[in-house]
Design an enzyme around this catalytic site. Structure first.
Site, mmCIF file in Angstrom:
data_model
loop_
_atom_site.group_PDB
_atom_site.id
_atom_site.type_symbol
_atom_site.label_atom_id
_atom_site.label_comp_id
_atom_site.label_asym_id
_atom_site.label_seq_id
_atom_site.Cartn_x
_atom_site.Cartn_y
_atom_site.Cartn_z
ATOM 1 N N ASP A 284 18.328 47.326 -49.679
ATOM 2 C CA ASP A 284 17.011 46.704 -49.772
ATOM 3 C C ASP A 284 16.883 45.505 -48.838
ATOM 4 O O ASP A 284 17.884 44.922 -48.395
ATOM 5 C CB ASP A 284 16.754 46.211 -51.203
ATOM 6 C CG ASP A 284 16.497 47.337 -52.182
ATOM 7 O OD1 ASP A 284 16.708 48.513 -51.801
ATOM 8 O OD2 ASP A 284 16.096 47.058 -53.325
ATOM 9 N N HIS A 429 22.064 45.315 -50.515
ATOM 10 C CA HIS A 429 21.096 44.677 -49.627
ATOM 11 C C HIS A 429 21.716 44.544 -48.237
ATOM 12 O O HIS A 429 22.839 44.024 -48.116
ATOM 13 C CB HIS A 429 20.707 43.286 -50.154
ATOM 14 C CG HIS A 429 20.055 43.315 -51.500
ATOM 15 N ND1 HIS A 429 20.789 43.439 -52.671
ATOM 16 C CD2 HIS A 429 18.744 43.252 -51.876
ATOM 17 C CE1 HIS A 429 19.959 43.446 -53.711
ATOM 18 N NE2 HIS A 429 18.717 43.330 -53.253
#
Length: 480
Positions: A284, A429
């Site tokens: 992400d 992430h």
């Protein structure tokens, strides 16, 4: 009184007249006032191709044939051999039926060509032949020549498609499904004839362009006469897994289409075992100039595919990285434009955040976005409504790496390994350097446990899941 000239005088005057006329002709030629038909040049619409029409009329038959000519003898010989064969067969039938043929009923042969320029140096010539030598009905035939003008040869099916192993059987299934999807053809197509005709790929009559792989059959070849001559277009996406890279070059496919076909090929080539051990890694908040390239390299080293849920704000700054992710065969999802909590947003805000990011990704990489991960995992009915409207899915996670909290590569690795299970969706992430540092050892450890890495779309397909969701992936089984 008229004085008649004697013979020698006529000769002198006649010679003089000829010389005078010749002088005028020479004068006109030098001034460009007289043009010979031999000096008129007609340029074909299709570079490297000329077309001649040959006709003949007798008391018993007529024919008209379109005969293309190229600069390459081998191509010309193949085309002429087929045309001559059609003529020969026609004239034999004429001889048999000669007694019944006269001015009121003459036999006729017509061969016409449809020229399709697929790219600068690649043509498909589709010939259609109609002949009648008696009776109420004639006969329709079709033949196709695929011309490689660069190398002066005809392309074979093996130049376009991978025909190894079980590919032929799989292609035949796709073709048969296409025939059966036509309600009219269903009534006439004969499966036994189909299998006989399609048993040898060297005899398939085909053409290909950026949109379709097309097959052709003569009247009566695989179906009852009522079906007539048949032509089936198969979307190129349906045979992407069989396409050779070389044919993509012949067709001069745009980069965006090549990426889409490569992505389809990647998905199709990975045959997921119902009892397999698959895991979906997701990233992400990127793309990040500092971290995403390292993540991509680690994934490449392990031949692993992942899904990147990108922020519109980041994708706008780094469109080159968006393209790199797509080019590497990874899936791209939507993570909103500015990372808001959408559980409190109205419909207009939801649309702006999601639609804007989808457009940014599409503009950068030319890929479709099918999945949305709401920031913080928070969403409301407005988000669900928008997903229904756009046909996207909400993707959450079953394994949280907590890489946002523990900026330590070993902690990230251990956290994921402790929670991993078949069918899990792992949240990471690609903005934290420690996450990129954790990946090489993490991927090796998961491989040692027998895991294979798939995209979210592949995982959902494997699990038979479709629709808005939300989808979390499989959580760790108790006692692991």
């Amino acid at each position: 009184m008229i004085k008649r000239l004697k013979f020698p005088a006529w000769v002198v005057i006649g010679t003089a007249m000829i010389l005078i006329v010749a002088g005028f002709i020479q004068l006109f030629d030098s001034a460009g006032l007289r043009k010979s038909a031999e000096n008129v040049t007609t340029i074909s619409k299709y570079p490297g191709l000329d077309l001649h029409t040959l006709t003949k009329e007798t008391d018993h038959y007529t024919y008209s044939t379109s005969q293309p000519e190229t600069e390459h003898q081998a191509i010309n010989e193949s085309i002429n051999q087929w045309i001559d064969g059609e003529k020969g067969a026609f004239l034999k039938e004429v001889e048999i039926s000669k007694e019944s043929l006269d001015d009121t009923m003459r036999a006729h042969l017509n061969i016409q060509v449809e020229t399709n320029r697929m790219s600068e140096n690649f043509y498909s010539l589709v010939f259609r032949s109609y002949s009648i030598t008696g009776g109420a009905n004639g006969q329709n035939k079709v033949n196709v020549f695929n011309l490689d003008m660069t190398n002066g040869r005809l392309l074979e099916l093996g130049d376009a498609l991978e025909l190894d192993g079980e590919n032929i059987d799989q292609l035949k299934e796709i073709i048969w499904e296409g025939l059966q999807s036509n309600q009219e053809w269903q009534l006439y197509v004969d499966e036994t004839l189909f299998n006989e005709v399609m048993g040898d790929p060297d005899n398939w009559k085909w053409s290909i362009d950026n949109g379709h792989f097309t097959l052709y059959w003569d009247e009566y070849e695989i179906a009852a006469g009522a079906a007539g001559e048949m032509e089936l277009d198969i979307p190129i996406e349906k045979i992407a897994v069989f396409l050779k890279k070389s044919i993509q070059s012949y067709l001069a496919m745009p980069e965006e289409q090549v990426r889409e076909l490569d992505a389809i090929r990647e998905r199709e080539q990975l045959k997921l075992d119902p009892d397999g051990k698959y895991i979906a890694l997701t990233f992400d908040d990127g793309p990040s100039a500092a971290v995403t390239p390292k993540v991509l390299q680690a994934l490449k080293d392990h031949n692993a595919k992942a899904t990147f849920f990108m922020l519109g704000s980041q994708a706008e700054y780094y469109p080159g990285l968006v393209r790199e992710v797509a080019k590497a065969g990874h899936e791209i999802g939507n993570h909103s434009g500015s990372h808001p909590d959408l559980s409190k947003a109205d419909a207009a805000k939801i649309r702006d955040e999601i639609a804007g990011t989808t457009k940014t990704i599409k503009d950068a990489a030319g890929v479709d976005v099918n999945h949305f991960r709401p920031p913080y995992g928070a969403y409301n009915e407005g988000v669900i409504d928008y997903m229904n409207e756009t046909g996207q899915s909400i993707i959450l996670w079953s394994v949280d790496s907590l890489d946002w909290k523990y900026r330590n590569s070993e902690t990230v690795r251990q956290t994921i390994l402790q929670q991993a299970s078949p069918g899990a969706i792992v949240l990471m992430h690609d903005i934290h350097p420690t996450t990129a540092d954790a990946l090489p050892d993490l991927l090796s450890a998961l491989e040692q446990e027998g895991y294979e890495f798939v995209t979210v779309s592949q995982l959902l397909e494997w699990k038979g899941q479709a629709g808005v969701g939300p989808y979390f992936g499989s959580r760790q089984a108790s006692g692991k």
